[in-house]
Write a protein that holds these residues in place. Structure first.
Motif, PDB file in Angstrom:
ATOM      1  N   HIS A  23       0.845  -1.195   0.000  1.00 49.53           N
ATOM      2  CA  HIS A  23       0.000   0.000   0.000  1.00 49.53           C
ATOM      3  C   HIS A  23       0.884   1.250   0.000  1.00 49.53           C
ATOM      4  O   HIS A  23       1.594   1.506   0.958  1.00 49.53           O
ATOM      5  CB  HIS A  23      -0.899  -0.019   1.250  1.00 49.53           C
ATOM      6  CG  HIS A  23      -1.850   1.140   1.334  1.00 49.53           C
ATOM      7  ND1 HIS A  23      -2.827   1.234   2.296  1.00 49.53           N
ATOM      8  CD2 HIS A  23      -1.978   2.270   0.583  1.00 49.53           C
ATOM      9  CE1 HIS A  23      -3.511   2.343   2.141  1.00 49.53           C
ATOM     10  NE2 HIS A  23      -3.013   2.999   1.095  1.00 49.53           N
ATOM     11  N   HIS A  25       1.533   5.317  -2.424  1.00 53.97           N
ATOM     12  CA  HIS A  25       1.054   6.241  -3.458  1.00 53.97           C
ATOM     13  C   HIS A  25       2.267   6.854  -4.155  1.00 53.97           C
ATOM     14  O   HIS A  25       2.575   8.025  -3.977  1.00 53.97           O
ATOM     15  CB  HIS A  25       0.134   7.280  -2.815  1.00 53.97           C
ATOM     16  CG  HIS A  25      -1.054   6.642  -2.166  1.00 53.97           C
ATOM     17  ND1 HIS A  25      -2.250   6.426  -2.821  1.00 53.97           N
ATOM     18  CD2 HIS A  25      -1.212   6.079  -0.933  1.00 53.97           C
ATOM     19  CE1 HIS A  25      -3.096   5.788  -2.017  1.00 53.97           C
ATOM     20  NE2 HIS A  25      -2.485   5.569  -0.863  1.00 53.97           N
ATOM     21  N   HIS A  60      -5.137   5.969  -5.463  1.00 53.94           N
ATOM     22  CA  HIS A  60      -6.565   6.032  -5.139  1.00 53.94           C
ATOM     23  C   HIS A  60      -7.403   5.961  -6.405  1.00 53.94           C
ATOM     24  O   HIS A  60      -7.050   6.559  -7.427  1.00 53.94           O
ATOM     25  CB  HIS A  60      -6.894   7.369  -4.458  1.00 53.94           C
ATOM     26  CG  HIS A  60      -6.313   7.538  -3.108  1.00 53.94           C
ATOM     27  ND1 HIS A  60      -6.802   6.887  -2.012  1.00 53.94           N
ATOM     28  CD2 HIS A  60      -5.274   8.292  -2.668  1.00 53.94           C
ATOM     29  CE1 HIS A  60      -6.099   7.241  -0.943  1.00 53.94           C
ATOM     30  NE2 HIS A  60      -5.153   8.091  -1.313  1.00 53.94           N
ATOM     31  N   GLU A  98      -6.221   1.539  -4.655  1.00 53.80           N
ATOM     32  CA  GLU A  98      -6.942   1.599  -3.380  1.00 53.80           C
ATOM     33  C   GLU A  98      -8.316   2.165  -3.722  1.00 53.80           C
ATOM     34  O   GLU A  98      -8.442   3.346  -4.061  1.00 53.80           O
ATOM     35  CB  GLU A  98      -6.199   2.508  -2.388  1.00 53.80           C
ATOM     36  CG  GLU A  98      -6.878   2.617  -1.038  1.00 53.80           C
ATOM     37  CD  GLU A  98      -6.114   3.528  -0.067  1.00 53.80           C
ATOM     38  OE1 GLU A  98      -5.208   4.271  -0.498  1.00 53.80           O
ATOM     39  OE2 GLU A  98      -6.444   3.516   1.130  1.00 53.80           O
ATOM     40  N   HIS A 153      -6.089   0.544   6.590  1.00 55.43           N
ATOM     41  CA  HIS A 153      -6.039   1.292   7.865  1.00 55.43           C
ATOM     42  C   HIS A 153      -7.339   1.371   8.679  1.00 55.43           C
ATOM     43  O   HIS A 153      -7.856   2.475   8.899  1.00 55.43           O
ATOM     44  CB  HIS A 153      -5.493   2.707   7.639  1.00 55.43           C
ATOM     45  CG  HIS A 153      -5.962   3.389   6.370  1.00 55.43           C
ATOM     46  ND1 HIS A 153      -7.251   3.765   6.158  1.00 55.43           N
ATOM     47  CD2 HIS A 153      -5.279   3.745   5.254  1.00 55.43           C
ATOM     48  CE1 HIS A 153      -7.343   4.342   4.974  1.00 55.43           C
ATOM     49  NE2 HIS A 153      -6.166   4.331   4.398  1.00 55.43           N
ATOM     50  N   ASP A 211       1.524   2.855   3.281  1.00 53.41           N
ATOM     51  CA  ASP A 211       0.676   3.980   2.869  1.00 53.41           C
ATOM     52  C   ASP A 211       1.497   5.253   2.684  1.00 53.41           C
ATOM     53  O   ASP A 211       1.025   6.355   3.000  1.00 53.41           O
ATOM     54  CB  ASP A 211      -0.474   4.198   3.877  1.00 53.41           C
ATOM     55  CG  ASP A 211      -1.654   4.948   3.262  1.00 53.41           C
ATOM     56  OD1 ASP A 211      -1.631   5.222   2.051  1.00 53.41           O
ATOM     57  OD2 ASP A 211      -2.597   5.272   4.022  1.00 53.41           O
ATOM     58  N   HIS A 213       2.897   8.450   1.162  1.00 57.27           N
ATOM     59  CA  HIS A 213       2.495   9.449   0.171  1.00 57.27           C
ATOM     60  C   HIS A 213       3.650  10.420  -0.111  1.00 57.27           C
ATOM     61  O   HIS A 213       3.739  10.980  -1.183  1.00 57.27           O
ATOM     62  CB  HIS A 213       1.330  10.300   0.694  1.00 57.27           C
ATOM     63  CG  HIS A 213       0.000   9.621   0.725  1.00 57.27           C
ATOM     64  ND1 HIS A 213      -0.298   8.585   1.573  1.00 57.27           N
ATOM     65  CD2 HIS A 213      -1.145   9.864   0.011  1.00 57.27           C
ATOM     66  CE1 HIS A 213      -1.559   8.212   1.378  1.00 57.27           C
ATOM     67  NE2 HIS A 213      -2.090   8.961   0.434  1.00 57.27           N
TER      68      HIS A 213
END
Ligand SMILES: [Fe+2]
Length: 245
Positions: A23, A25, A60, A98, A153, A211, A213
């Motif tokens: 996971h 981005h 996303h 996601e 999450h 996650d 970013h």
């Protein structure tokens, strides 16, 4: 208190060299993660330095907000892979998505094939403000369609903190849970860390994810973890091995 904290490892120390992230981005300019290719290069380099062995990056997909599609994500991944190779970044990576679960998504997966992390495992998220009213139905229908949903999450959905039963219900519906690793360091605040501890102790997490970013997320991998369930956490991290490609 300080000596207590001293005994805890830094988050990155828990990630052995075989860690596979599922996971993040990192694809440039298509969501709220990497803004451009130079961000992508820096973040992918940081993944290598921390010791990730592979990663699946997950832009996303959210209707009217992040209008990405499987086709545009794959095209972006292929272009990014060439640039990373030119920059001598060797970490293998793939792309999935996601998916934000709402009315649009409820229809989308019935007509279009979803971009999965591996096989039929699909990463999903919900609003931070309130869950969709039809959440249980969406999860049920996803299972019927042959997917295994992994909820990103769960610890960050504050409305479940005082309603712990809801977590149990989601698990009973066949929804797997993915812990955001930074929650163990207190990155999202103490309340989130507290629920993380509870979910860890109860063995409710299936997988973990970074996650990531941006660079602030990377820096936080140097932080010491705050949760006490270190052996439970290590087990969950190991579960990510099923995503090896
Ligand atoms: Fe995410």
């Amino acid at each position: 208190m300080l000596s207590f904290l001293k005994s805890k490892p830094r988050l990155k120390e828990l990630l052995s060299n075989s860690y596979i992230d599922i996971h993040s981005h990192l694809l440039p300019g298509i969501d709220d993660g990497a803004k451009n290719i130079s961000d992508t290069i820096k973040l992918a380099k940081a993944f290598e330095e921390i010791g990730f062995s592979q990663f699946v990056t997950t832009p996303h997909i959210k209707n009217h907000f992040w209008d990405n599609s499987a086709a545009t994500i794959i095209a972006k991944q292929q272009h990014t892979a060439i640039v990373l190779e030119e920059n001598n970044i060797k970490i293998p990576f793939r792309a999935a998505a996601e998916y934000f679960m709402d009315d649009w998504f409820e229809n989308h997966f019935k007509t279009e094939k979803l971009l999965t992390i591996k096989d039929n495992y699909v990463l999903v998220e919900i609003s931070y403000i309130n869950p969709p009213v039809q959440l249980h139905k969406i999860l049920f229908d996803l299972r019927v369609a042959g997917y295994i949903p992994i909820l990103a999450h769960p610890e960050r959905y504050l409305y479940y903190h005082k309603n712990f039963d809801e977590y149990e219900k989601l698990k009973k519906l066949g929804c797997l849970f993915q812990l955001n690793l930074l929650a163990t360091t207190g990155y999202y605040g103490n309340e989130v860390t507290k629920i993380t501890e509870e979910l860890l102790k109860k063995g409710m997490y299936n997988f973990v994810g970074s996650d990531v970013h941006h660079h602030n997320h990377i820096k936080s991998f140097d932080q010491k973890i705050k949760v006490n369930s270190i052996s439970d956490l290590k087990e969950v991290i190991k579960n990510n091995n099923i995503f090896k490609f």
